[in-house]
Design an enzyme around this catalytic site. Structure first.
Site, PDB file in Angstrom:
ATOM      1  N   ASP A 324       0.853  -1.190   0.000  1.00  0.00           N
ATOM      2  CA  ASP A 324       0.000   0.000   0.000  1.00  0.00           C
ATOM      3  C   ASP A 324       0.889   1.240   0.000  1.00  0.00           C
ATOM      4  O   ASP A 324       1.840   1.341   0.775  1.00  0.00           O
ATOM      5  CB  ASP A 324      -0.916  -0.002   1.230  1.00  0.00           C
ATOM      6  CG  ASP A 324      -1.898   1.158   1.212  1.00  0.00           C
ATOM      7  OD1 ASP A 324      -2.979   0.993   0.613  1.00  0.00           O
ATOM      8  OD2 ASP A 324      -1.580   2.216   1.790  1.00  0.00           O
ATOM      9  N   LEU A 325       0.589   2.171  -0.868  1.00  0.00           N
ATOM     10  CA  LEU A 325       1.367   3.409  -0.987  1.00  0.00           C
ATOM     11  C   LEU A 325       0.953   4.366   0.132  1.00  0.00           C
ATOM     12  O   LEU A 325      -0.232   4.677   0.304  1.00  0.00           O
ATOM     13  CB  LEU A 325       1.100   4.041  -2.357  1.00  0.00           C
ATOM     14  CG  LEU A 325       1.958   5.218  -2.796  1.00  0.00           C
ATOM     15  CD1 LEU A 325       3.433   4.851  -2.803  1.00  0.00           C
ATOM     16  CD2 LEU A 325       1.533   5.664  -4.191  1.00  0.00           C
ATOM     17  N   ASP A 367      -4.436   2.635  -4.445  1.00  0.00           N
ATOM     18  CA  ASP A 367      -2.978   2.595  -4.280  1.00  0.00           C
ATOM     19  C   ASP A 367      -2.517   1.261  -3.717  1.00  0.00           C
ATOM     20  O   ASP A 367      -1.463   1.167  -3.098  1.00  0.00           O
ATOM     21  CB  ASP A 367      -2.516   3.739  -3.371  1.00  0.00           C
ATOM     22  CG  ASP A 367      -3.158   3.679  -1.982  1.00  0.00           C
ATOM     23  OD1 ASP A 367      -4.087   2.857  -1.794  1.00  0.00           O
ATOM     24  OD2 ASP A 367      -2.728   4.432  -1.085  1.00  0.00           O
TER      25      ASP A 367
END
Length: 448
Positions: A324-325, A367
């Site tokens: 996950d960004l 994301d």
């Protein structure tokens, strides 16, 4: 009535649309009616004294001689078909009815030109075959291989190529090309195809061609002993490519009617290409993320299930990375969605660079990414990949217009069989570990 009987027979035979021929025992024409000039291209005077067999297409000579022997032995031939070479080098399909006159020692025959009928039948068969090939072919290369064989039954095609334009309609590349031992190489074929696209029209290339051509093609036309023909592949949306044919060395140049024939076939081939492309695009849209070009959730699930089945069968390990960004929403809010999309594309490329070809990287949405690491003998191997990903993202991401961002990701890991033996269990565990990593990163950031 007496006047009609007295009139020369030749006068009446010259009125017939079919040709009347008389051939002596040595196989030479001794009489031909006026229709022969229309059918064969030679005048009556030019044909008298010629050996019949010299006008027959080489592939048909043996069976033509056999038929002539049978006729001279007293057999009648009705509807015998063979091919002749016209004076201009083109092929004429002829249907003969013939008998032998023993007292006169002559073969008397009536020839009907069935070339147009044969061409129509061959064209219909070719269109049907291309349609079948389009349905049966798994990809365009196989379709072009079949098309080469199909078109080769209609026209000389020692050299054959299909050049396709990219989706922007600018760059041309050969999706299929066979030089067939011709002197017309791929470089010349490409130049010919580019000229066809520029003109949006077919082009015949042969010695003495009066066309105003680029220097490279003009030189090729003046020196070639055969001929080349290229026609555009046109759809309602425009030109998608070009099909190019080359005769073998020493072959005759292509004729205008052959160009028109190839144009008609090319329309069907262009439609088949367009359908294939649409199907491929629909498949891509169903299985891949349009933004990053990575597998989407649906394809990811299939890849995980397949990898699990393989791991269970081969008793090997498997790891999932849930990625996950961090702070992605802030990027979208501050710089806009276009910059957010660019960031996702660049992050996806950097992560993919850290994986093997046998691994899978997919975008779940937003994301979130998932990596499937197959043949992972030790859980620690996945940890090494995680370290590589963090290292790959240390350098700022350049989004253009002077915008450079420092980014980071939170990663959760799940191992088979330790954390589950099915997709749902592994995904859930990796998701939980990712959120734990994100919380730890947030806590560390608040202390800083």
């Amino acid at each position: 009535m007496e006047h009609i009987v007295a009139a020369p027979v030749a006068h009446f035979t010259d009125l017939l649309l079919d040709a009347v021929c008389m051939v002596d025992a040595g196989g030479r024409f001794v009489f031909v009616s006026a229709a022969c000039e229309r059918i064969f291209g030679y005048t009556q005077q030019e044909m008298i004294g010629k050996l019949v067999i010299d006008l027959v297409a080489p592939a048909d000579r043996e069976r033509t001689l056999a038929a002539a022997r049978n006729i001279m032995n007293g057999e009648s031939h009705i509807h015998f078909e063979n091919r002749y070479l016209r004076k201009d080098g083109s092929i004429a399909h002829i249907m003969w009815s013939a008998r032998w006159s023993e007292p006169d020692q002559l073969r008397v025959a009536v020839a009907r030109d069935v070339t147009l009928l044969k061409q129509a039948q061959a064209l219909q068969a070719a269109l049907y075959a291309i349609s079948e090939a389009a349905q049966a072919s798994d990809d365009l290369v196989h379709l072009f291989q079949r098309s080469h064989a199909i078109i080769g039954d209609l026209l000389p095609a020692s050299g054959f190529g299909v050049a396709l334009l990219d989706t922007a309609g600018k760059d041309l590349h050969f999706a299929y090309y066979v030089d067939g031992g011709t002197l017309f190489n791929a470089s010349l074929a490409r130049a010919l195809c580019e000229e066809v696209v520029r003109r949006a029209a077919p082009l015949l290339l042969k010695p003495g061609s009066g066309e105003a051509l680029p220097a490279q093609l003009q030189a090729a036309a003046n020196s070639m002993t055969g001929g080349a023909l290229a026609v555009p592949l046109t759809t309602p949306e425009g030109i998608v490519g070009v099909v190019v044919l080359c005769t073998g060395t020493g072959g005759a140049g292509y004729m205008t009617h052959e160009r028109d024939l190839l144009l008609f076939v090319a329309d069907q081939l262009a439609a088949a290409i367009q359908r294939k492309r649409m199907h491929a695009q629909m498949h891509f849209m169903a299985m891949y993320d349009e933004l990053t070009r990575l597998p989407n959730r649906r394809l990811l699930h299939d890849r995980i299930d397949t990898a699990l089945a393989r791991a269970q069968r081969q008793q090997e390990g498997l790891s999932l990375l849930f990625i996950d960004l961090n702070r992605f929403k802030m990027v979208n809010d501050r710089y806009g969605h276009a910059c957010g999309d660019q960031l996702l594309r660049q992050v996806a490329r950097r992560i993919a660079f850290c994986l093997r070809d046998t691994d899978t990287l997919a975008r779940l949405g937003g994301d979130e990414f998932v990596a499937v690491l197959e043949n992972s003998a030790l859980p620690s191997n996945a940890g090494l990949v995680v370290d590589k990903i963090h290292l790959a993202l240390e350098a700022p991401v350049d989004l253009g217009e002077g915008i450079q961002l420092q980014v980071s990701v939170s990663i959760g890991i799940a191992h088979y069989p330790e954390h589950g033996d099915n997709r749902e269990a592994l995904m859930s565990h990796a998701d939980q570990r990712m959120y734990a990593a994100k919380a730890a990163a947030a806590e560390a950031g608040s202390k800083d």
